[in-house]
Design a protein around this motif. Sequence first.
Motif, PDB file in Angstrom:
ATOM      1  N   ALA A 211      77.277 -48.458  91.064  1.00 37.33           N
ATOM      2  CA  ALA A 211      76.516 -49.411  90.257  1.00 37.33           C
ATOM      3  C   ALA A 211      75.937 -50.524  91.125  1.00 37.33           C
ATOM      4  O   ALA A 211      76.622 -51.079  91.987  1.00 37.33           O
ATOM      5  CB  ALA A 211      77.415 -50.010  89.177  1.00 37.33           C
TER       6      ALA A 211
ATOM      7  N   ARG B  36      72.530 -53.698  90.874  1.00 40.88           N
ATOM      8  CA  ARG B  36      71.547 -54.313  89.979  1.00 40.88           C
ATOM      9  C   ARG B  36      70.177 -53.638  90.082  1.00 40.88           C
ATOM     10  O   ARG B  36      69.382 -53.735  89.155  1.00 40.88           O
ATOM     11  CB  ARG B  36      71.433 -55.812  90.265  1.00 40.88           C
ATOM     12  CG  ARG B  36      72.681 -56.572  89.833  1.00 40.88           C
ATOM     13  CD  ARG B  36      72.576 -58.061  90.044  1.00 40.88           C
ATOM     14  NE  ARG B  36      73.836 -58.701  89.668  1.00 40.88           N
ATOM     15  CZ  ARG B  36      74.096 -59.186  88.468  1.00 40.88           C
ATOM     16  NH1 ARG B  36      73.190 -59.089  87.509  1.00 40.88           N
ATOM     17  NH2 ARG B  36      75.254 -59.760  88.200  1.00 40.88           N
TER      18      ARG B  36
ATOM     19  N   GLU C 121      69.809 -48.149  87.665  1.00 45.85           N
ATOM     20  CA  GLU C 121      70.185 -48.024  86.259  1.00 45.85           C
ATOM     21  C   GLU C 121      71.093 -46.811  86.121  1.00 45.85           C
ATOM     22  O   GLU C 121      70.705 -45.696  86.493  1.00 45.85           O
ATOM     23  CB  GLU C 121      68.932 -47.861  85.391  1.00 45.85           C
ATOM     24  CG  GLU C 121      69.202 -48.197  83.942  1.00 45.85           C
ATOM     25  CD  GLU C 121      67.924 -48.331  83.121  1.00 45.85           C
ATOM     26  OE1 GLU C 121      68.045 -48.461  81.902  1.00 45.85           O
ATOM     27  OE2 GLU C 121      66.826 -48.278  83.708  1.00 45.85           O
TER      28      GLU C 121
ATOM     29  N   SER D  77      76.449 -53.790  88.072  1.00 44.39           N
ATOM     30  CA  SER D  77      75.208 -53.326  87.440  1.00 44.39           C
ATOM     31  C   SER D  77      74.476 -54.444  86.713  1.00 44.39           C
ATOM     32  O   SER D  77      73.281 -54.305  86.390  1.00 44.39           O
ATOM     33  CB  SER D  77      75.512 -52.189  86.461  1.00 44.39           C
ATOM     34  OG  SER D  77      76.277 -52.662  85.360  1.00 44.39           O
TER      35      SER D  77
ATOM     36  N   PRO E 100      77.302 -50.246  81.600  1.00 40.53           N
ATOM     37  CA  PRO E 100      76.815 -48.871  81.740  1.00 40.53           C
ATOM     38  C   PRO E 100      77.522 -47.862  80.836  1.00 40.53           C
ATOM     39  O   PRO E 100      77.100 -46.701  80.769  1.00 40.53           O
ATOM     40  CB  PRO E 100      77.116 -48.559  83.207  1.00 40.53           C
ATOM     41  CG  PRO E 100      78.340 -49.368  83.511  1.00 40.53           C
ATOM     42  CD  PRO E 100      78.196 -50.641  82.710  1.00 40.53           C
TER      43      PRO E 100
END
Length: 373
Positions: free
Chosen positions: A23, A25, A28, A163, A167
Amino acid sequence: MERVDAVIIGAGVVGLAVASVIARRDREIYVLEKETRYGQGTSSRNSEVVHAGIYYPPWSLKARLCVRGNAMIYRICRENNIAHKRLGKIIVAENEAEIEQLETLLKQGRDNGARGLEMIDEDRIREFEPLVRGEAALYSPSTGIVDAHGLMDHFYRVARRNSGGDPLVLDTEVTGLHPKGDGYVVETVSGGEPFSIEARVVVNAAGLYADRVAEMAGIDIDEAGYRVHWCKGDYFSLTGRPPARMLVYPAPPTDGVSLGIHTVPDLTGRLKFGPNAYYVDEINYKVESRVEDFWRDIVSYLPSVRVEDLHPDMSGIRAKLQGPGDPFRDFVIRHEEDRGLPGLINLIGIESPGLTSAPAIAEMVGEMVDEIL
């Protein structure tokens, strides 16, 4: 149709560990889980043991990732206040043949890099555990127990933090997986409604159902050696004062299916025994073993245990690649590019020592994902 960088199928300890590693930023990702909570399968129905890396051939992923994962688990727990205890473990021999077996395990464990292993005699056994009977034992100081749910909670928190969102998608069962362009269409039923998503990378961490997911992608699971065999293990809890503090194991059965019925101390001080091993064709978590059979195995090394103090507790199911009568099978952790499926990473047969190995598996998968993305 929405398109994401990666989909992880399965939110057990391995799937969540992978999510925590991949994960970012600028990525996705989704973690799809068919249950309404994460970690409801094998991840929450096991002995919660942090293994040292003794039982597995030196060339195997199980050996390498267990030894690596052992150190990682303890570091993660220390740094994040996850409940754990480094209790130590003794594997007890009752006769000369079993002593030879343990000496072989000692060499193998040392070859694997397991730390601090030594053979101890009957007097040392009594110093560790006065009520345990045995002629000799293999002592493993780095074996312990961990709060598996606490570990999964940690991996989930890290995945969310890395993230910048959440998620995890619960109540979402994967029903299809098809190559499309440079990625995959993942078909699901989510909350009772059909839902599809495109992903560049798919990580199959579906545990007991990982072979079925591989089959959805078009892999012949028998030809590939990916068919999962469900192997159940029951546990019985003990009432009264625990007769042992450490993890106490018998010499492992020669069939290689399990490690034998052992003490299973938990973090509250309660004691269970288990698991045994028998293959099943359906998933149910009812304890089906006879208490008398369990008791006979236990009293070979803990003769003070009374059969009337044992009570059915829980069961779990292993996702074994090794079927009845088969030889040792290793983890499958594989990018399927050479099968014409670039971007599909299969994690199949992730049984014991899967909990211990989870952060090391995630590290390995993370490197694969980085190469693809």
